[in-house]
Design an enzyme around this catalytic site. Sequence first.
Site, short mmCIF file in Angstrom:
data_model
loop_
_atom_site.label_atom_id
_atom_site.label_comp_id
_atom_site.label_asym_id
_atom_site.label_seq_id
_atom_site.Cartn_x
_atom_site.Cartn_y
_atom_site.Cartn_z
N SER A 1 62.01 -21.66 21.81
CA SER A 1 61.71 -22.91 21.11
C SER A 1 61.45 -24.05 22.08
O SER A 1 62.06 -24.14 23.14
CB SER A 1 62.90 -23.29 20.23
N TYR B 1 56.10 -27.83 19.90
CA TYR B 1 55.80 -28.85 18.91
C TYR B 1 54.84 -29.79 19.62
O TYR B 1 55.26 -30.52 20.52
CB TYR B 1 57.07 -29.60 18.49
N THR C 1 53.45 -24.80 16.74
CA THR C 1 53.99 -24.94 15.37
C THR C 1 53.41 -26.18 14.73
O THR C 1 53.54 -27.29 15.26
CB THR C 1 55.54 -25.01 15.42
N LYS D 1 51.46 -21.47 14.34
CA LYS D 1 52.60 -21.07 13.47
C LYS D 1 52.77 -22.09 12.35
O LYS D 1 52.90 -23.28 12.60
CB LYS D 1 53.88 -21.00 14.32
N HIS E 1 58.41 -21.94 7.96
CA HIS E 1 59.56 -22.43 8.72
C HIS E 1 60.89 -22.05 8.04
O HIS E 1 61.87 -22.78 8.09
CB HIS E 1 59.47 -23.96 8.86
C1 LIG Z 1 68.21 -23.23 12.96
C2 LIG Z 1 66.73 -23.02 13.02
C3 LIG Z 1 66.00 -23.65 14.01
C4 LIG Z 1 64.61 -23.44 14.10
N1 LIG Z 1 63.92 -24.00 15.14
C5 LIG Z 1 62.60 -23.77 15.24
C6 LIG Z 1 61.88 -24.27 16.34
O1 LIG Z 1 62.42 -24.89 17.22
N2 LIG Z 1 60.54 -24.04 16.38
C7 LIG Z 1 59.89 -23.34 15.39
O2 LIG Z 1 58.66 -23.16 15.46
N3 LIG Z 1 60.56 -22.82 14.36
C8 LIG Z 1 61.89 -23.02 14.26
N4 LIG Z 1 62.57 -22.47 13.22
C9 LIG Z 1 61.86 -21.60 12.26
C10 LIG Z 1 61.87 -20.15 12.73
O3 LIG Z 1 61.03 -19.97 13.84
C11 LIG Z 1 61.35 -19.21 11.61
O4 LIG Z 1 60.08 -19.65 11.19
C12 LIG Z 1 62.31 -19.17 10.44
O5 LIG Z 1 63.63 -19.06 10.88
C13 LIG Z 1 61.98 -17.97 9.54
O6 LIG Z 1 62.76 -17.98 8.40
P1 LIG Z 1 64.07 -17.04 8.20
O7 LIG Z 1 65.01 -17.40 9.29
O8 LIG Z 1 64.60 -17.44 6.86
O9 LIG Z 1 63.60 -15.63 8.25
C14 LIG Z 1 63.95 -22.64 13.12
C15 LIG Z 1 64.70 -22.00 12.13
C16 LIG Z 1 66.07 -22.18 12.06
C17 LIG Z 1 66.85 -21.44 11.01
O1 LIG Z 2 65.27 -27.28 12.82
C1 LIG Z 2 64.14 -26.86 12.73
O2 LIG Z 2 63.79 -26.08 11.84
C2 LIG Z 2 63.15 -27.24 13.68
O3 LIG Z 2 62.44 -26.38 14.09
C3 LIG Z 2 62.84 -28.59 14.07
C4 LIG Z 2 63.44 -29.18 15.17
C5 LIG Z 2 63.09 -30.48 15.54
C6 LIG Z 2 62.14 -31.15 14.85
C7 LIG Z 2 61.50 -30.54 13.78
C8 LIG Z 2 61.85 -29.25 13.38
#
Ligand SMILES: Cc1cc2nc3c(=O)[nH]c(=O)nc-3n(C[C@H](O)[C@H](O)[C@H](O)COP(=O)(O)O)c2cc1C
Ligand SMILES: O=C(O)C(=O)c1ccccc1
Length: 387
Positions: free
Chosen positions: A127, A151, A177, A259, A283
């Site tokens: 990430s 991001y 993303t 993404k 997401h």
């Molecule tokens: C706690 C958390 C943090 C996440 N952080 C990011 C991130 O930093 N960047 C990103 O593209 N997606 C982030 N996501 C989304 C995940 O990459 C992914 O799309 C998502 O977890 C898929 O859904 P699922 O966990 O219900 O299967 C995050 C998801 C969670 C649960």
């Molecule tokens: O928590 C998240 O899902 C995440 O990916 C995020 C983190 C910082 C800013 C925006 C979304």
Amino acid sequence: MSIHSETIQMDIYQSGDEAAKLLPISFEEWENRAKKILAAAPFGYVYGAAGAGNTHRANVDAFQKYRLRPRVCCDVSKLDLSISIFGTKFPVPFLLAPIGVNTILHSDGELAPAKAAAKLGVPYILSNVSSVPMEQVAETMQDGVRWFQMYPPKDHDLTKSFLKRAEASGFTAIVVTVDSTLLGWRETDLRNAYLPFLTGQGMGNYFTDPVFCSKLKEAPDKNVKEAALKALEEGNNTCFTWKELDFIREHTRLPVLIKGITHPDDAILALEHGVDGIIVSNHGGRQLDGAVATLDSLPSICEAIQGKIPIILDSGIRRGADILKAIALGASAVLIGRPYAYALAVAGETGVEEVIRHLVAETELQLAISGRSSIQEVDQSLIIKVK
Ligand SMILES: Cc1cc2nc3c(=O)[nH]c(=O)nc-3n(C[C@H](O)[C@H](O)[C@H](O)COP(=O)(O)O)c2cc1C
Ligand SMILES: O=C(O)C(=O)c1ccccc1
């Protein structure tokens, strides 16, 4: 990959070892254990979704609209879970999704999933908002396959700096993303008034970036809040359009994946703007409430793309059956999200390793019991829609 269903399954059955019994098997058990271990706010951060949680529920429920229809009397004595993306062979049809700010779950932060993934040969998507800087993650993974998620910052110099650092530290693809230029309405986090970034967590890549730091009035360690707010502001890139995607495309030699696509028209635009892969994602339901489940949007996106570039799906993948259903509907691979985040909270690197091993074993067994011996043989004929 040297891990196979039979060995994993029999190891579990045969282990009189208490330690093995102490770790969960099912997704629900990992989730419950994480809830017990973590304080309410960090647990809520992972568990929570946008608004009423309808997108999140829809993601999970969508998998129940399809049933696997097995064939029997097929020779499944040799099994192959491998796939190929951008000319690289991966041992299993899943990657670890980018999940930020891992120190709220475990003191090792992203080093734990990175190590587990590298050890088992599963690609890891780091990430942008990781607690640990990308160079440190790269070092710990050695030859392990890693992609960097971004991001897209407002500042083009910062964008270039992130790309340059990712290339220099051996990341082999960039995941942009595009569904999170604003943070969704997350009621659990609002209730807890919890946004870990505000205290400087998840800032590993920003606070070590020379371009980012050069634009601050004070160094991050002198004024964490100012630096964190600036980083969040960079991410709140509401001016981001296809033109900005072109900028990223022009400034890296690495394959670029987008993404957060759920509309076929956006998939076509992404292709026209030169992306190398699409990640069908909402997401994990954390951004737009009341949105289409990713599995429901997958067929239209596959139809639009006509096999020209790989399509990866995430959001709601919990078990081997889910993986096979997504592949049967046209995905090249899937991303694992919350399952490994909970495992990280419960048992660090070992926990993530267990989740990966169990998913490999289950997927391999599911494949064989469906009468298929390789992922290449998984197509629409494996599933029927039941509602
Ligand atoms: C706690 C958390 C943090 C996440 N952080 C990011 C991130 O930093 N960047 C990103 O593209 N997606 C982030 N996501 C989304 C995940 O990459 C992914 O799309 C998502 O977890 C898929 O859904 P699922 O966990 O219900 O299967 C995050 C998801 C969670 C649960
Ligand atoms: O928590 C998240 O899902 C995440 O990916 C995020 C983190 C910082 C800013 C925006 C979304």
